[in-house]
Design an enzyme around this catalytic site. Sequence first.
Site, PDB file in Angstrom:
ATOM      1  N   ASN A  92      33.426 109.250  47.170  1.00 20.32           N
ATOM      2  CA  ASN A  92      33.172 110.409  48.027  1.00 20.32           C
ATOM      3  C   ASN A  92      34.415 110.891  48.757  1.00 20.32           C
ATOM      4  O   ASN A  92      34.417 112.003  49.294  1.00 20.32           O
ATOM      5  CB  ASN A  92      32.087 110.081  49.054  1.00 20.32           C
ATOM      6  CG  ASN A  92      30.737 109.877  48.393  1.00 20.32           C
ATOM      7  OD1 ASN A  92      30.613 109.900  47.174  1.00 20.32           O
ATOM      8  ND2 ASN A  92      29.714 109.674  49.216  1.00 20.32           N
TER       9      ASN A  92
ATOM     10  N   HIS B  65      30.232 104.715  36.917  1.00 24.40           N
ATOM     11  CA  HIS B  65      30.789 105.704  37.847  1.00 24.40           C
ATOM     12  C   HIS B  65      32.313 105.682  37.850  1.00 24.40           C
ATOM     13  O   HIS B  65      32.935 106.668  38.262  1.00 24.40           O
ATOM     14  CB  HIS B  65      30.254 105.419  39.254  1.00 24.40           C
ATOM     15  CG  HIS B  65      30.055 106.657  40.080  1.00 24.40           C
ATOM     16  ND1 HIS B  65      29.856 107.913  39.543  1.00 24.40           N
ATOM     17  CD2 HIS B  65      29.999 106.832  41.434  1.00 24.40           C
ATOM     18  CE1 HIS B  65      29.708 108.799  40.509  1.00 24.40           C
ATOM     19  NE2 HIS B  65      29.787 108.167  41.663  1.00 24.40           N
TER      20      HIS B  65
ATOM     21  N   ASN C 201      29.983 113.866  43.408  1.00 25.62           N
ATOM     22  CA  ASN C 201      30.576 113.743  44.745  1.00 25.62           C
ATOM     23  C   ASN C 201      32.101 113.624  44.714  1.00 25.62           C
ATOM     24  O   ASN C 201      32.785 114.115  45.617  1.00 25.62           O
ATOM     25  CB  ASN C 201      29.980 112.549  45.472  1.00 25.62           C
ATOM     26  CG  ASN C 201      28.527 112.761  45.862  1.00 25.62           C
ATOM     27  OD1 ASN C 201      28.094 113.889  46.083  1.00 25.62           O
ATOM     28  ND2 ASN C 201      27.761 111.685  45.926  1.00 25.62           N
TER      29      ASN C 201
END
Length: 272
Positions: free
Chosen positions: A154, A104, A200
């Site tokens: 986020n 990620h 996100n």
Amino acid sequence: MRGHADTAAALHFRPSETWRPRGPPRIGRRQRPLPDDGRDWPRAGDVRGRAPSREWGSMQPPGLLRAGPWLSRAMSRCGLEPRPPGKRWLVAGLGNPGMPRTRHSVGMAVLGQLARRLGVAESWARDRRCAADLALASLGDAQLVLLRPRRLMNANGRSVARAAELFGLTAEEVYLVHDELDKPLGKLALKLGGSARGHNGVRSCISCLNSNAMPRLRVGIGRPPHPDAVQAHVLGCFSPAEQELLPPLLERAADLLLDHIRERSRGPSSGP
């Protein structure tokens, strides 16, 4: 009505005397100065050796003036002179702080490779206003602001949007580098605006910048066969076999970004 002499006498003050303070003024709780001990400033490197000054010149461009004095010194040390805003670009590597080796956060790995290519790998400095690490570099006539958010994925958009505001940049002048589930590891794609496609971090950037016009470099990490394994996949580290593919992948990602920025720097800066 009292005259001036009566008023001075009432105040126990003679007009011929010069008033001098008895000591330094007391500082209330709301006026107490912020600590300036340099603990949050890195100790070495061209940009990181000095804490920010509170005095800055008035001849800098508005975007750079708002960015703060230490960034101005950093730009001068990197051999950068103030240039038109259209020749300045922000490149943000999306990811989670403290998780640099996960899939990620591959966007941050690309930023690390980009900083090495541009000779500013030792020049990262923390900026509290945008909650991010910044490094400044030159690319021909262009100025590059490299950004690694210190917020979770986020909320990456808050750091990116604040940095864009400080440097006076539009959404079209902000590059996002992030992982892409729908592409296998080793594949790259440059997307010029559009939706977040379920990411996100990109969704946060679109919301905070109030635009979806940012160019994005999507770095493939592959999608696991079972939907329930997606979260563990993106938050997990690259396997030993995947790590062998990373160095050439990061090189190609840096090449793609730099070539695209060079091309745009030569032409109009109003769009990708």
